[in-house]
Design an enzyme around this catalytic site. Structure first.
Site, mmCIF file in Angstrom:
data_model
loop_
_atom_site.group_PDB
_atom_site.id
_atom_site.type_symbol
_atom_site.label_atom_id
_atom_site.label_comp_id
_atom_site.label_asym_id
_atom_site.label_seq_id
_atom_site.Cartn_x
_atom_site.Cartn_y
_atom_site.Cartn_z
ATOM 1 N N ASP A 98 2.119 -3.829 9.842
ATOM 2 C CA ASP A 98 1.102 -4.542 9.081
ATOM 3 C C ASP A 98 -0.023 -3.574 8.710
ATOM 4 O O ASP A 98 -0.011 -2.402 9.095
ATOM 5 C CB ASP A 98 0.562 -5.695 9.927
ATOM 6 C CG ASP A 98 0.365 -6.969 9.119
ATOM 7 O OD1 ASP A 98 0.068 -6.868 7.917
ATOM 8 O OD2 ASP A 98 0.483 -8.061 9.704
ATOM 9 N N GLY A 148 -6.418 -8.167 -12.124
ATOM 10 C CA GLY A 148 -6.907 -9.298 -12.895
ATOM 11 C C GLY A 148 -6.102 -9.596 -14.140
ATOM 12 O O GLY A 148 -6.464 -10.471 -14.914
ATOM 13 N N ASP A 164 10.198 7.630 -6.542
ATOM 14 C CA ASP A 164 10.713 8.543 -5.522
ATOM 15 C C ASP A 164 9.835 8.538 -4.279
ATOM 16 O O ASP A 164 10.345 8.596 -3.146
ATOM 17 C CB ASP A 164 10.817 9.964 -6.088
ATOM 18 C CG ASP A 164 11.966 10.109 -7.072
ATOM 19 O OD1 ASP A 164 12.830 9.210 -7.146
ATOM 20 O OD2 ASP A 164 12.001 11.140 -7.787
#
Length: 439
Positions: free
Chosen positions: A148, A199, A219
């Protein structure tokens, strides 16, 4: 036009060692503790779900990883080594791995790139301990590592944080990758990069997204990790909307916040854990969905080539929601996801079309296609509207010619032949899912 940011990143990210584990030639099929237990997973519950993975037939379909998410760690000892929460995992993680391996399953574990984690408290992220933690995971017998990123920010303000800027973020992920390589134990490396939204289209302006920075090249991504999370917000158990968004927003993130054509064997776009069959009873937000919505959710993740990571309580699934279990057991849906060619999917069309100002709420239908081995093509027609629609994809749109045989993936039966297009009446919040093969 050449992206100058990508060129800069390419110049600055040099001398890195490519991911070297040979894993992820097809997307992983797994069960994760998070949607079911959140921070409160425990040894008995995880093993019960592992046994249910086998008894329900899901293991026979290909599901093999049992992943424990945040909440199993208690901190570090005086030498800096990770401490497992002994109240929840009294036998330890090595014993859990050995047990799962004896059942023909594999173990996934969790950490954080920064010095923080989502829910584990300070001190249990891996920053500053990459090599030590990588060796710990290897010593435990882990086969999969989810990493995470719950500490994005300025390290000069909080030393536990890591910048989300493309170069320092990539460097941190690469350092942990190199530490995993060094252990010599193959572990699937699943990461959760961050980048601010632009946005445009369905992306919120400047909202921090789980997605790879656009400056990272194909890559570079392939050298970095086996899968890279892409989502506007953590998947909620709902079709669309609400503070956490829904599965339709997550689908849109795969179309706006990453490149579908960057997916390939060994490195996949990850649309996040599935909410299929939770019916609002899991530990994550959302009131639940209908059977048709779960079928659409599962089918979309499958054709996208995303990892398929279940999050439902498998111990009660057969008795409480046998019809939904049958959706998960559909071998043809899974086969599209696991096709050995590993080709990326693409958006064929969208109603209304892509535009800079479109929102997820405005989208009423989408067609997704994925080339399959043997010259076949998987086609998904998704009806996002509130009423039945007649949806069509033409051979011109799909790049096909001549007559094609049609196989109905949902019904698991032959669907005749078509000469120039495929059309279906698709109920609200449902899909038509077919495989086309040249005659």
């Amino acid at each position: 036009m050449v992206n100058p940011c990508a060129v800069l990143v390419g110049l600055l990210i040099t001398g890195s060692i490519a991911l070297d584990n040979g894993l992820g030639r097809t997307p992983p099929l797994a069960w994760s503790s998070w949607n079911c237990f959140a921070l409160n997973s425990n040894e008995d519950g995880v093993l019960a779900n592992a046994r249910a993975l086998i008894s329900t037939g899901l293991h026979n379909v290909g599901f093999e990883y049992i992943n424990i998410d945040a909440g199993y760690l208690a901190g570090r000892d005086s030498a800096g080594r990770l401490i497992v929460n002994s109240d929840r995992y009294p036998s330890g993680i090595r014993h859990l791995a050995d047990t799962l391996h004896s059942m023909g399953l594999k173990l996934g574990v969790y950490t954080d790139l920064s010095g923080r984690t989502c829910g584990n408290g300070p001190g249990t992220g891996s920053k500053g301990h990459y090599e030590m933690d990588a060796q710990t995971f290897a010593d435990w017998g882990a086969d999969y590592l989810k990493v995470d990123f719950c500490g994005p920010g300025n390290a000069s303000v909080d030393p536990r944080c890591i910048s989300v800027d493309p170069v320092p973020q990539y460097s941190a992920w690469a350092s942990l990758r190199d530490a995993l390589n060094k252990t010599g134990r193959p572990m699937y490396y699943s990461i959760c990069p961050h980048t601010p939204g632009d946005g445009i289209g369905t992306e919120a302006p400047w909202k921090m997204l789980y997605a790879p920075p656009v400056a990272w090249t194909r890559d570079q991504r392939h050298e970095l990790a086996n899968s890279l999370l892409v989502e506007y917000a953590n998947t909620a158990d709902q079709w669309i909307g609400g503070p956490e968004g829904g599965v339709m927003e997550n689908l849109d993130s795969m179309l706006h916040a990453t490149r579908l054509d960057y997916s390939a064997p060994g490195s996949w776009n990850d649309a996040d854990m599935l909410q299929v069959c939770n019916y609002g009873q899991g530990k994550t937000p959302g009131p639940g969905m209908t059977l048709s919505e779960y079928r659409a959710h599962y089918s979309a993740w499958a054709i996208l080539g995303s990892p398929l990571i279940l999050g439902v309580d498998l111990t009660t699934l057969a008795s409480n929601h046998s019809d939904c279990l049958q959706v998960l057991l559909n071998r043809d849906i899974v086969a599209v996801n696991q096709d050995p060619m590993g080709a990326p999917s693409r958006l064929v069309w969208q109603h209304p079309p892509m535009s800079p100002n479109i929102s997820s709420y405005q989208i009423t239908a989408q067609a997704l296609a994925r080339p399959l081995s043997g010259g076949r093509t998987a086609l998904l027609l998704l009806n996002r509207a509130n009423s039945t629609q007649n949806l069509t994809a033409t051979w011109t749109e799909l790049g096909l010619t001549g007559h094609q045989s049609v196989y109905d993936v949902i019904g698991r039966k032959a669907g005749g032949t078509q000469g120039s297009n495929y059309s279906a009446m698709v109920p609200s919040h449902d899909v038509a899912f077919v495989i086309l093969a040249p005659l």
